[in-house]
Scaffold this motif. Structure first.
Motif, PDB file in Angstrom:
ATOM      1  N   LYS A 174       0.810  -1.221   0.000  1.00  0.00           N
ATOM      2  CA  LYS A 174       0.000   0.000   0.000  1.00  0.00           C
ATOM      3  C   LYS A 174       0.843   1.270   0.000  1.00  0.00           C
ATOM      4  CE  LYS A 174      -3.735  -2.189  -0.353  1.00  0.00           C
ATOM      5  NZ  LYS A 174      -4.422  -2.146  -1.645  1.00  0.00           N
ATOM      6  N   GLY A 175       2.131   1.157  -0.353  1.00  0.00           N
ATOM      7  CA  GLY A 175       2.954   2.346  -0.530  1.00  0.00           C
ATOM      8  C   GLY A 175       3.779   2.771   0.662  1.00  0.00           C
ATOM      9  N   PHE A 176       3.952   1.899   1.626  1.00  0.00           N
ATOM     10  CA  PHE A 176       4.786   2.206   2.780  1.00  0.00           C
ATOM     11  C   PHE A 176       6.155   1.571   2.616  1.00  0.00           C
ATOM     12  CE2 PHE A 176       0.532   2.701   4.605  1.00  0.00           C
ATOM     13  CZ  PHE A 176       0.668   3.888   5.306  1.00  0.00           C
ATOM     14  N   GLU A 177       7.160   2.251   3.151  1.00  0.00           N
ATOM     15  CA  GLU A 177       8.529   1.741   3.144  1.00  0.00           C
ATOM     16  C   GLU A 177       8.877   1.279   4.560  1.00  0.00           C
ATOM     17  OE1 GLU A 177      12.723   3.376   1.526  1.00  0.00           O
ATOM     18  OE2 GLU A 177      11.661   4.721   2.911  1.00  0.00           O
ATOM     19  N   PHE A 178       9.369   0.069   4.680  1.00  0.00           N
ATOM     20  CA  PHE A 178       9.746  -0.495   5.964  1.00  0.00           C
ATOM     21  C   PHE A 178      10.895   0.296   6.573  1.00  0.00           C
ATOM     22  CE2 PHE A 178      12.459  -3.448   8.393  1.00  0.00           C
ATOM     23  CZ  PHE A 178      11.563  -3.805   9.394  1.00  0.00           C
ATOM     24  N   VAL A 179      10.791   0.609   7.862  1.00  0.00           N
ATOM     25  CA  VAL A 179      11.834   1.337   8.587  1.00  0.00           C
ATOM     26  C   VAL A 179      12.529   0.427   9.587  1.00  0.00           C
ATOM     27  CG1 VAL A 179      12.318   3.253  10.170  1.00  0.00           C
ATOM     28  CG2 VAL A 179      10.648   3.553   8.324  1.00  0.00           C
ATOM     29  N   GLU A 180      11.758  -0.212  10.470  1.00  0.00           N
ATOM     30  CA  GLU A 180      12.348  -1.068  11.498  1.00  0.00           C
ATOM     31  C   GLU A 180      11.277  -1.937  12.132  1.00  0.00           C
ATOM     32  OE1 GLU A 180      13.907   1.077  14.860  1.00  0.00           O
ATOM     33  OE2 GLU A 180      12.054   2.186  15.163  1.00  0.00           O
ATOM     34  N   VAL A 181      11.735  -2.961  12.823  1.00  0.00           N
ATOM     35  CA  VAL A 181      10.851  -3.763  13.653  1.00  0.00           C
ATOM     36  C   VAL A 181      11.532  -3.951  15.008  1.00  0.00           C
ATOM     37  CG1 VAL A 181      11.682  -6.034  12.883  1.00  0.00           C
ATOM     38  CG2 VAL A 181       9.364  -5.804  13.795  1.00  0.00           C
ATOM     39  N   ILE A 182      10.754  -3.801  16.063  1.00  0.00           N
ATOM     40  CA  ILE A 182      11.244  -4.020  17.417  1.00  0.00           C
ATOM     41  C   ILE A 182      10.431  -5.174  17.995  1.00  0.00           C
ATOM     42  CG2 ILE A 182      11.498  -3.048  19.725  1.00  0.00           C
ATOM     43  CD1 ILE A 182      11.630  -0.262  18.327  1.00  0.00           C
ATOM     44  N   VAL A 183      11.127  -6.203  18.423  1.00  0.00           N
ATOM     45  CA  VAL A 183      10.475  -7.374  19.010  1.00  0.00           C
ATOM     46  C   VAL A 183      10.715  -7.343  20.511  1.00  0.00           C
ATOM     47  CG1 VAL A 183      10.408  -9.902  19.024  1.00  0.00           C
ATOM     48  CG2 VAL A 183      10.874  -8.682  16.885  1.00  0.00           C
ATOM     49  N   ASP A 184       9.651  -7.576  21.275  1.00  0.00           N
ATOM     50  CA  ASP A 184       9.783  -7.662  22.725  1.00  0.00           C
ATOM     51  C   ASP A 184       8.886  -8.780  23.237  1.00  0.00           C
ATOM     52  OD1 ASP A 184       7.164  -6.628  22.819  1.00  0.00           O
ATOM     53  OD2 ASP A 184       7.848  -4.597  23.208  1.00  0.00           O
ATOM     54  N   ARG A 185       8.794  -8.922  24.543  1.00  0.00           N
ATOM     55  CA  ARG A 185       8.028 -10.036  25.109  1.00  0.00           C
ATOM     56  C   ARG A 185       6.530  -9.935  24.828  1.00  0.00           C
ATOM     57  NH1 ARG A 185       9.926  -7.999  30.678  1.00  0.00           N
ATOM     58  NH2 ARG A 185       8.614  -6.180  30.949  1.00  0.00           N
ATOM     59  N   ALA A 186       6.044  -8.752  24.478  1.00  0.00           N
ATOM     60  CA  ALA A 186       4.621  -8.576  24.193  1.00  0.00           C
ATOM     61  C   ALA A 186       4.273  -8.892  22.743  1.00  0.00           C
ATOM     62  CB  ALA A 186       4.185  -7.160  24.521  1.00  0.00           C
ATOM     63  N   GLY A 187       5.264  -8.837  21.848  1.00  0.00           N
ATOM     64  CA  GLY A 187       5.008  -9.038  20.420  1.00  0.00           C
ATOM     65  C   GLY A 187       6.017  -8.262  19.601  1.00  0.00           C
ATOM     66  N   PHE A 188       5.526  -7.434  18.678  1.00  0.00           N
ATOM     67  CA  PHE A 188       6.431  -6.627  17.857  1.00  0.00           C
ATOM     68  C   PHE A 188       5.780  -5.313  17.466  1.00  0.00           C
ATOM     69  CE2 PHE A 188       3.967  -8.847  14.625  1.00  0.00           C
ATOM     70  CZ  PHE A 188       3.769  -7.873  13.651  1.00  0.00           C
ATOM     71  N   THR A 189       6.634  -4.343  17.166  1.00  0.00           N
ATOM     72  CA  THR A 189       6.205  -3.061  16.603  1.00  0.00           C
ATOM     73  C   THR A 189       6.971  -2.877  15.303  1.00  0.00           C
ATOM     74  OG1 THR A 189       5.792  -2.087  18.771  1.00  0.00           O
ATOM     75  CG2 THR A 189       6.109  -0.555  16.923  1.00  0.00           C
ATOM     76  N   ALA A 190       6.240  -2.743  14.210  1.00  0.00           N
ATOM     77  CA  ALA A 190       6.830  -2.496  12.896  1.00  0.00           C
ATOM     78  C   ALA A 190       6.544  -1.059  12.499  1.00  0.00           C
ATOM     79  CB  ALA A 190       6.262  -3.473  11.858  1.00  0.00           C
ATOM     80  N   SER A 191       7.573  -0.365  12.039  1.00  0.00           N
ATOM     81  CA  SER A 191       7.434   1.033  11.636  1.00  0.00           C
ATOM     82  C   SER A 191       7.677   1.174  10.143  1.00  0.00           C
ATOM     83  CB  SER A 191       8.409   1.919  12.402  1.00  0.00           C
ATOM     84  OG  SER A 191       8.117   1.869  13.783  1.00  0.00           O
ATOM     85  N   PHE A 192       6.917   2.077   9.524  1.00  0.00           N
ATOM     86  CA  PHE A 192       6.962   2.307   8.089  1.00  0.00           C
ATOM     87  C   PHE A 192       6.869   3.799   7.809  1.00  0.00           C
ATOM     88  CE2 PHE A 192       4.921  -1.693   9.024  1.00  0.00           C
ATOM     89  CZ  PHE A 192       5.550  -2.600   8.171  1.00  0.00           C
ATOM     90  N   ARG A 193       7.363   4.221   6.661  1.00  0.00           N
ATOM     91  CA  ARG A 193       7.214   5.599   6.191  1.00  0.00           C
ATOM     92  C   ARG A 193       6.291   5.622   4.990  1.00  0.00           C
ATOM     93  NH1 ARG A 193       8.728   9.232   9.805  1.00  0.00           N
ATOM     94  NH2 ARG A 193      10.679   8.657  10.762  1.00  0.00           N
ATOM     95  N   ALA A 194       5.428   6.628   4.944  1.00  0.00           N
ATOM     96  CA  ALA A 194       4.551   6.812   3.783  1.00  0.00           C
ATOM     97  C   ALA A 194       5.370   7.404   2.646  1.00  0.00           C
ATOM     98  CB  ALA A 194       3.391   7.720   4.145  1.00  0.00           C
ATOM     99  N   LEU A 195       5.387   6.739   1.521  1.00  0.00           N
ATOM    100  CA  LEU A 195       6.127   7.251   0.348  1.00  0.00           C
ATOM    101  C   LEU A 195       5.258   8.200  -0.450  1.00  0.00           C
ATOM    102  CD1 LEU A 195       7.854   3.967  -0.815  1.00  0.00           C
ATOM    103  CD2 LEU A 195       8.828   5.847   0.514  1.00  0.00           C
TER     104      LEU A 195
END
Length: 195
Positions: A174-195
Protein backbone atom coordinates in the motif's frame (compact mmCIF):
# COMPACT_ATOMS: atom_id res chain seq x y z
CA UNK A 1 -26.65 -8.58 31.17
CA UNK A 2 -28.40 -11.73 29.99
CA UNK A 3 -26.71 -15.01 29.12
CA UNK A 4 -27.11 -14.54 25.35
CA UNK A 5 -25.39 -11.17 25.53
CA UNK A 6 -22.48 -12.60 27.58
CA UNK A 7 -22.08 -15.41 25.06
CA UNK A 8 -21.74 -12.79 22.32
CA UNK A 9 -19.19 -10.86 24.41
CA UNK A 10 -17.19 -14.06 24.99
CA UNK A 11 -17.31 -14.93 21.28
CA UNK A 12 -15.93 -11.51 20.36
CA UNK A 13 -13.30 -11.69 23.10
CA UNK A 14 -11.99 -15.14 22.16
CA UNK A 15 -12.44 -14.90 18.41
CA UNK A 16 -11.77 -12.53 15.58
CA UNK A 17 -13.11 -9.00 15.40
CA UNK A 18 -13.30 -5.88 17.51
CA UNK A 19 -12.48 -6.30 21.20
CA UNK A 20 -15.74 -6.09 23.18
CA UNK A 21 -16.18 -2.79 25.00
CA UNK A 22 -17.82 -4.67 27.86
CA UNK A 23 -14.37 -6.09 28.75
CA UNK A 24 -12.40 -2.88 28.21
CA UNK A 25 -11.36 -2.82 31.87
CA UNK A 26 -9.07 -5.78 31.13
CA UNK A 27 -7.06 -3.63 28.72
CA UNK A 28 -6.22 -1.12 31.45
CA UNK A 29 -5.23 -3.46 34.28
CA UNK A 30 -2.01 -2.21 35.97
CA UNK A 31 -0.31 -5.57 35.41
CA UNK A 32 -0.33 -4.85 31.66
CA UNK A 33 2.33 -2.16 32.17
CA UNK A 34 4.85 -4.88 33.04
CA UNK A 35 4.31 -6.48 29.64
CA UNK A 36 3.36 -3.54 27.41
CA UNK A 37 4.28 -0.11 28.75
CA UNK A 38 2.51 2.88 27.16
CA UNK A 39 5.63 4.99 27.68
CA UNK A 40 7.82 2.46 25.84
CA UNK A 41 5.40 2.14 22.94
CA UNK A 42 4.98 5.90 22.59
CA UNK A 43 8.77 6.27 22.59
CA UNK A 44 8.82 4.21 19.40
CA UNK A 45 6.68 6.81 17.63
CA UNK A 46 9.39 9.52 17.59
CA UNK A 47 6.81 12.23 18.33
CA UNK A 48 7.55 15.92 18.14
CA UNK A 49 5.81 18.39 20.51
CA UNK A 50 3.65 19.66 17.62
CA UNK A 51 2.97 16.34 15.86
CA UNK A 52 -0.47 15.54 14.49
CA UNK A 53 -1.14 11.94 15.53
CA UNK A 54 -3.85 9.43 14.67
CA UNK A 55 -4.46 6.45 16.94
CA UNK A 56 -6.65 3.86 15.25
CA UNK A 57 -8.48 1.53 17.63
CA UNK A 58 -7.49 3.13 20.95
CA UNK A 59 -9.99 1.09 22.91
CA UNK A 60 -10.30 2.63 26.39
CA UNK A 61 -7.22 4.82 25.84
CA UNK A 62 -4.50 2.68 27.40
CA UNK A 63 -1.79 4.24 25.18
CA UNK A 64 -3.61 7.51 24.46
CA UNK A 65 -2.70 9.47 27.58
CA UNK A 66 1.01 8.73 27.15
CA UNK A 67 0.81 9.88 23.51
CA UNK A 68 -1.15 13.05 24.34
CA UNK A 69 1.42 14.03 27.01
CA UNK A 70 4.13 14.05 24.33
CA UNK A 71 2.13 16.56 22.24
CA UNK A 72 2.00 19.83 24.19
CA UNK A 73 1.51 21.80 20.94
CA UNK A 74 0.20 18.91 18.86
CA UNK A 75 -3.03 16.99 18.47
CA UNK A 76 -4.06 13.38 19.02
CA UNK A 77 -7.09 12.01 17.20
CA UNK A 78 -8.54 8.78 18.57
CA UNK A 79 -10.48 6.85 15.93
CA UNK A 80 -12.50 3.77 16.89
CA UNK A 81 -15.32 1.65 15.55
CA UNK A 82 -17.04 1.49 18.94
CA UNK A 83 -18.65 4.59 20.39
CA UNK A 84 -18.46 3.01 23.86
CA UNK A 85 -14.67 2.63 23.62
CA UNK A 86 -14.30 6.28 22.60
CA UNK A 87 -16.39 7.32 25.63
CA UNK A 88 -14.08 5.32 27.92
CA UNK A 89 -10.99 6.86 26.28
CA UNK A 90 -12.46 10.35 26.58
CA UNK A 91 -13.02 9.84 30.33
CA UNK A 92 -9.47 8.51 30.75
CA UNK A 93 -7.92 11.54 29.05
CA UNK A 94 -10.21 13.91 30.93
CA UNK A 95 -9.11 12.38 34.27
CA UNK A 96 -5.49 12.87 33.16
CA UNK A 97 -6.31 16.54 32.44
CA UNK A 98 -5.36 16.20 28.77
CA UNK A 99 -7.34 18.40 26.39
CA UNK A 100 -5.37 18.00 23.14
CA UNK A 101 -7.38 15.06 21.80
CA UNK A 102 -10.34 14.56 19.49
CA UNK A 103 -12.57 11.49 19.26
CA UNK A 104 -13.98 10.18 15.98
CA UNK A 105 -16.07 7.07 15.36
CA UNK A 106 -15.96 5.15 12.10
CA UNK A 107 -14.63 2.35 9.94
CA UNK A 108 -10.85 1.93 9.77
CA UNK A 109 -10.98 1.18 6.04
CA UNK A 110 -12.61 4.57 5.35
CA UNK A 111 -10.88 7.20 7.45
CA UNK A 112 -12.83 10.50 7.24
CA UNK A 113 -9.79 12.81 7.23
CA UNK A 114 -8.17 14.96 4.56
CA UNK A 115 -5.12 13.69 2.73
CA UNK A 116 -1.87 14.45 4.53
CA UNK A 117 -3.60 15.31 7.82
CA UNK A 118 -1.23 13.41 10.13
CA UNK A 119 2.48 13.11 10.86
CA UNK A 120 2.15 9.80 12.72
CA UNK A 121 -0.46 7.04 12.84
CA UNK A 122 -0.36 4.06 15.16
CA UNK A 123 -2.35 0.90 15.80
CA UNK A 124 -1.88 -1.56 18.66
CA UNK A 125 -3.47 -5.00 18.26
CA UNK A 126 -5.95 -3.53 15.79
CA UNK A 127 -5.01 -4.15 12.15
CA UNK A 128 -6.03 -7.82 12.29
CA UNK A 129 -9.41 -6.82 13.73
CA UNK A 130 -10.25 -4.64 10.76
CA UNK A 131 -12.17 -6.77 8.22
CA UNK A 132 -10.50 -4.88 5.35
CA UNK A 133 -6.87 -4.58 6.56
CA UNK A 134 -5.63 -3.64 3.08
CA UNK A 135 -8.27 -0.91 2.81
CA UNK A 136 -7.28 0.39 6.25
CA UNK A 137 -3.62 0.66 5.21
CA UNK A 138 -4.59 2.37 1.96
CA UNK A 139 -6.67 4.87 3.92
CA UNK A 140 -3.82 5.39 6.41
CA UNK A 141 -1.41 6.04 3.54
CA UNK A 142 -3.75 8.73 2.22
CA UNK A 143 -4.16 10.56 5.56
CA UNK A 144 -0.45 10.51 6.44
CA UNK A 145 1.74 13.25 5.02
CA UNK A 146 4.55 12.09 2.71
CA UNK A 147 7.27 10.76 4.98
CA UNK A 148 4.81 10.29 7.83
CA UNK A 149 5.33 7.38 10.21
CA UNK A 150 3.02 4.39 10.50
CA UNK A 151 3.53 2.20 13.57
CA UNK A 152 1.81 -1.19 13.80
CA UNK A 153 2.08 -3.22 17.00
CA UNK A 154 0.82 -6.78 17.27
CA UNK A 155 0.65 -8.64 20.57
CA UNK A 156 1.22 -12.27 21.43
CA UNK A 157 -1.96 -14.13 22.31
CA UNK A 158 -4.28 -11.85 20.34
CA UNK A 159 -6.45 -14.09 18.12
CA UNK A 160 -6.43 -11.35 15.45
CA UNK A 161 -2.66 -10.73 15.51
CA UNK A 162 -0.91 -10.52 12.18
CA UNK A 163 2.54 -11.99 11.69
CA UNK A 164 5.51 -9.69 11.04
CA UNK A 165 5.94 -10.92 7.49
CA UNK A 166 2.24 -10.39 6.70
CA UNK A 167 2.19 -6.94 8.29
CA UNK A 168 5.20 -5.86 6.25
CA UNK A 169 3.82 -7.31 3.00
CA UNK A 170 0.45 -5.56 3.49
CA UNK A 171 2.07 -2.21 4.33
CA UNK A 172 4.56 -2.31 1.46
CA UNK A 173 1.79 -3.23 -0.98
CA UNK A 174 0.00 0.00 0.00
CA UNK A 175 2.95 2.35 -0.53
CA UNK A 176 4.79 2.21 2.78
CA UNK A 177 8.53 1.74 3.14
CA UNK A 178 9.75 -0.50 5.96
CA UNK A 179 11.83 1.34 8.59
CA UNK A 180 12.35 -1.07 11.50
CA UNK A 181 10.85 -3.76 13.65
CA UNK A 182 11.24 -4.02 17.42
CA UNK A 183 10.48 -7.37 19.01
CA UNK A 184 9.78 -7.66 22.73
CA UNK A 185 8.03 -10.04 25.11
CA UNK A 186 4.62 -8.58 24.19
CA UNK A 187 5.01 -9.04 20.42
CA UNK A 188 6.43 -6.63 17.86
CA UNK A 189 6.21 -3.06 16.60
CA UNK A 190 6.83 -2.50 12.90
CA UNK A 191 7.43 1.03 11.64
CA UNK A 192 6.96 2.31 8.09
CA UNK A 193 7.21 5.60 6.19
CA UNK A 194 4.55 6.81 3.78
CA UNK A 195 6.13 7.25 0.35
Amino acid sequence: MDLTRWRDVWRRFSGRGAYPHELAFMLTLPLRRLIQSPRTLVGRLHLQPDSRVLEVGPGPGYFSAAAARELPRGRLVLFDLQREMLAKARRRLHRADLANAAFVQGDGARLPFRSGSFDVAFLVAVLGEVPDSAGCLESLHRVLRPGGLLSITETIGDPDALKQVDTRALAEAKGFEFVEVIVDRAGFTASFRAL
